[in-house]
Scaffold this motif. Structure first.
Motif, PDB file in Angstrom:
ATOM      1  N   UNK A   1      41.730 -24.450   6.110  1.00 29.16           N
ATOM      2  CA  UNK A   1      42.089 -25.620   6.911  1.00 29.16           C
ATOM      3  C   UNK A   1      41.652 -25.445   8.371  1.00 29.16           C
ATOM      4  N   UNK A   2      41.553 -24.182   8.784  1.00 26.94           N
ATOM      5  CA  UNK A   2      41.170 -23.876  10.164  1.00 26.94           C
ATOM      6  C   UNK A   2      39.656 -23.709  10.327  1.00 26.94           C
ATOM      7  N   UNK A   3      38.904 -24.055   9.280  1.00 29.00           N
ATOM      8  CA  UNK A   3      37.454 -23.992   9.396  1.00 29.00           C
ATOM      9  C   UNK A   3      36.805 -22.844   8.670  1.00 29.00           C
ATOM     10  N   UNK A   4      37.597 -22.005   8.005  1.00 29.57           N
ATOM     11  CA  UNK A   4      37.037 -20.888   7.262  1.00 29.57           C
ATOM     12  C   UNK A   4      36.505 -21.316   5.904  1.00 29.57           C
ATOM     13  N   UNK A   5      35.943 -20.362   5.180  1.00 29.52           N
ATOM     14  CA  UNK A   5      35.378 -20.622   3.852  1.00 29.52           C
ATOM     15  C   UNK A   5      36.249 -19.973   2.796  1.00 29.52           C
ATOM     16  N   UNK A   6      36.524 -20.687   1.724  1.00 25.71           N
ATOM     17  CA  UNK A   6      37.336 -20.132   0.634  1.00 25.71           C
ATOM     18  C   UNK A   6      36.622 -18.936   0.018  1.00 25.71           C
ATOM     19  N   UNK A   7      37.354 -17.851  -0.242  1.00 22.28           N
ATOM     20  CA  UNK A   7      36.710 -16.656  -0.797  1.00 22.28           C
ATOM     21  C   UNK A   7      36.324 -16.849  -2.260  1.00 22.28           C
ATOM     22  N   UNK A   8      35.243 -16.189  -2.664  1.00 23.16           N
ATOM     23  CA  UNK A   8      34.911 -16.097  -4.083  1.00 23.16           C
ATOM     24  C   UNK A   8      35.377 -14.728  -4.568  1.00 23.16           C
ATOM     25  N   UNK A   9      35.818 -14.670  -5.798  1.00 25.03           N
ATOM     26  CA  UNK A   9      36.396 -13.432  -6.325  1.00 25.03           C
ATOM     27  C   UNK A   9      35.535 -12.926  -7.480  1.00 25.03           C
ATOM     28  N   UNK A  10      34.808 -11.867  -7.222  1.00 24.56           N
ATOM     29  CA  UNK A  10      33.933 -11.300  -8.242  1.00 24.56           C
ATOM     30  C   UNK A  10      34.741 -10.422  -9.195  1.00 24.56           C
ATOM     31  N   UNK A  11      34.389 -10.490 -10.460  1.00 22.14           N
ATOM     32  CA  UNK A  11      35.042  -9.675 -11.485  1.00 22.14           C
ATOM     33  C   UNK A  11      34.023  -8.688 -12.032  1.00 22.14           C
ATOM     34  N   UNK A  12      34.298  -7.408 -11.880  1.00 20.58           N
ATOM     35  CA  UNK A  12      33.376  -6.375 -12.353  1.00 20.58           C
ATOM     36  C   UNK A  12      33.552  -6.161 -13.862  1.00 20.58           C
TER      37      UNK A  12
ATOM     38  N   UNK B   1      50.922 -23.777  15.365  1.00 16.85           N
ATOM     39  CA  UNK B   1      49.718 -24.195  14.641  1.00 16.85           C
ATOM     40  C   UNK B   1      49.896 -24.014  13.141  1.00 16.85           C
ATOM     41  N   UNK B   2      50.524 -22.920  12.750  1.00 13.00           N
ATOM     42  CA  UNK B   2      50.779 -22.662  11.321  1.00 13.00           C
ATOM     43  C   UNK B   2      51.675 -23.754  10.739  1.00 13.00           C
ATOM     44  N   UNK B   3      52.759 -24.076  11.456  1.00 12.20           N
ATOM     45  CA  UNK B   3      53.695 -25.106  10.988  1.00 12.20           C
ATOM     46  C   UNK B   3      52.984 -26.444  10.842  1.00 12.20           C
ATOM     47  N   UNK B   4      52.158 -26.801  11.828  1.00 14.21           N
ATOM     48  CA  UNK B   4      51.451 -28.072  11.815  1.00 14.21           C
ATOM     49  C   UNK B   4      50.450 -28.136  10.664  1.00 14.21           C
ATOM     50  N   UNK B   5      49.681 -27.061  10.477  1.00 15.19           N
ATOM     51  CA  UNK B   5      48.656 -27.060   9.432  1.00 15.19           C
ATOM     52  C   UNK B   5      49.271 -27.152   8.040  1.00 15.19           C
ATOM     53  N   UNK B   6      50.275 -26.335   7.774  1.00 11.55           N
ATOM     54  CA  UNK B   6      50.893 -26.345   6.448  1.00 11.55           C
ATOM     55  C   UNK B   6      51.528 -27.698   6.151  1.00 11.55           C
ATOM     56  N   UNK B   7      52.159 -28.287   7.149  1.00 11.88           N
ATOM     57  CA  UNK B   7      52.779 -29.604   6.963  1.00 11.88           C
ATOM     58  C   UNK B   7      51.729 -30.661   6.661  1.00 11.88           C
TER      59      UNK B   7
END
Length: 525
Positions: A76-87, A33-39
């Motif tokens: 790509x697998x349906x997750x959400x991109x993280x937001x990165x907070x800066x303190x 699955x990793x190989x397929x997704x990255x490709x």
């Protein structure tokens, strides 16, 4: 993780080798699955000798780290991109005078709470070096420093280097900066980048970095390091900030917490997502599809974007996104190229021989000139001092560096000389390209720089060109603030003014960091 640079199908790519077991464990995906997704994402992947070998093209430097690959797989697998907070923090850096002529841009950030072991250090070093070699153009455009925060005493200064000494990495004795360039392996390898001027980053105890050459041994990152300072320096503001965001995001995804460093009244890293208006009709026109908002949203989120209220939100580490066409490309990838139905274009065309200026190219090359190709888009700073009949602004420009259509070829050719000033003299460059000066025009520009560059030399080049163009040039003295008074002439032929020729003024040379006489000519064809 291992990274190497290779050429694949004529394109230089970074080949990233990762442990499939580790990636599978952290992503929850099978190896296949990793190989397929990255490709499918545009990073062709295969298994070799127990490692997953990922080919990452230069437009996706955010995939140079394990964390970047895991982040892309998750989206790509349906997750959400993280937001990165800066303190917000009290860390500060001041920028001294004179650095703008040597290495003008610097950005910093702080990461705390890291768990660093031997493998992590190796991964960091490999990501750092590949960013140096690709986006950084072998440290010329961008260079990165990573330091142990506990050894640094704020505030920091970014200043022109003098004759101070420090202990460079892998040494136990203090060295002057010239000694580093002559004797240290890194200094010898990159000395050409610092011969025209040196910059340093200092804390209260002295030098911690001599960019783009080497850091101080005092701030070396070890397995005991928990908190780090990131510094990125270079010649391009966008590239420097983009690389800092890539590194900061990778550290944050590895478990670190980001803290700001104040520079010039602004905090960095700036991890805000960029907002771009989405054009559904243009997307479907370019791709030849009829995607609805639901399909578009799914495709964009698959590629790590946000999408709401008709806007696309671009993550701060996606420094490859310059214009809307880049968004369209990712919509196509997220939707899946395998879903496209191949069609022949409905517009038959018949080719014709275009006037490519072959005679001009032959003449210029015969006189020892090298052809330059600069961007058609530019900015106010580059066009300062040029005379024009109206500038065209880009209505939806996403970059301050590319907000105007150029009105002259000379600023770009001066920048070419600046870029190549460590390559020896004399130097000769020419460019044949389009400008906008109240209307679109095709022009030829050339420059010569060196100890013997003067008006007579430029005039002899013009006379050779005149024979090629079947014209009899007439010269008339005219004022132009870019040229030395009395050494600037308009060029006319057949009663029509074609352009200018002359010796560039010292203040213009100084602005571009050039130290030798330079003559320039620009003609409309």
């Amino acid at each position: 993780m291992e990274i190497s640079l290779q050429k694949k199908r004529g394109v230089q790519v970074a080949v990233v080798a990762v442990d499939p077991g580790m990636i599978g464990k952290r992503s929850g995906l099978s190896k296949d699955k990793i190989i397929d997704m990255l490709t499918r994402m545009g990073a062709p992947t295969e298994e070799k000798e127990g490692q997953l070998v990922v080919e990452v093209t230069p437009n996706r430097p955010d995939l140079f780290s394990t964390e970047g690959i895991l982040r892309a797989l998750s989206c790509y697998n349906g997750g959400t991109a993280p937001t990165h907070k800066v303190k917000k923090a009290d860390y500060r850096m001041s920028i001294g005078k004179g650095v703008e002529a040597i290495r003008p841009f610097v950005r910093c950030g702080v990461v705390k709470g890291l768990k660093i072991d031997g493998e992590t250090i190796q991964n960091l070093m490999q990501m750092q070096e590949k960013l140096h070699d690709t986006v950084g153009r072998r440290r010329k455009k961008v260079a990165i420093g990573i330091h142990d925060l506990k050894e640094i005493k704020f505030p920091l200064e970014y200043v022109v280097g003098t004759d101070e000494t420090f202990v460079p990495l892998d040494c136990d004795e203090e060295m002057g900066m010239d000694d580093v360039l002559d004797e240290h392996p890194k200094g010898v390898a990159y000395s050409a980048l610092a011969r025209h001027g040196k910059v340093v980053i200092k804390d209260r105890d002295g030098i911690i970095s001599f960019p783009p050459i080497i850091n101080s041994e005092r701030t070396r990152v070890t397995e005991k390091t928990k908190d780090v300072l990131l510094d990125v320096t270079g010649s391009s503001k966008e590239a420097v900030e983009g690389v800092l965001n890539i590194i900061a995001a990778s550290f944050a995804d590895a478990g670190g917490t980001l803290y700001s460093v104040e520079m010039g009244g602004k905090d960095y890293p700036d991890m805000e997502w960029k907002k771009m208006k989405y054009d559904e009709a243009e997307t479907n026109r370019v791709l030849g599809l009829e995607l609805g908002k639901k399909e578009i949203k799914a495709a964009l989120e698959k590629m790590g974007y946000g999408f709401r209220d008709g806007y696309v939100f671009v993550p701060p580490y996606r420094m490859d996104i310059i214009s809307f066409i880049d968004i369209i490309e990712d919509v196509a990838i997220g939707h899946g190229y395998e879903k496209f139905t191949p069609e022949l274009p409905q517009l038959p065309t018949i080719g014709a021989l275009a006037d490519a200026g072959e005679g001009i190219h032959a003449a210029m090359c015969g006189m020892g000139f090298l052809e330059a190709k600069n961007y058609v888009l530019t900015n106010e700073r580059m066009l300062e001092g040029t005379k024009d009949k109206g500038r065209v602004r880009i209505a939806n420009s996403t970059s301050e560096e590319f907000g105007l259509v150029r009105t002259s070829l000379i600023p770009g050719l001066l920048s070419t000389c600046q870029t190549n000033k460590t390559k020896g003299l004399p130097q000769k460059f020419y460019e044949l390209g389009g400008v906008w000066n109240g209307r679109e025009a095709r022009r030829l520009g050339f420059v010569l720089i060196g100890n013997r560059a003067n008006f007579s030399v430029a005039q002899s080049v013009l006379q050779t060109l005149a024979k090629e163009l079947w014209m009899k040039p007439e010269l008339k003295a005219v004022p132009d603030e870019r040229f030395i008074p009395g050494r600037c002439y308009s060029v006319s032929a057949g009663g029509r003014e074609l352009g200018l020729i002359g010796e560039i003024a010292p203040q213009v040379l100084e602005k571009h960091g050039l130290e030798y006489p330079l003559v320039a000519c620009e003609l409309e064809l």
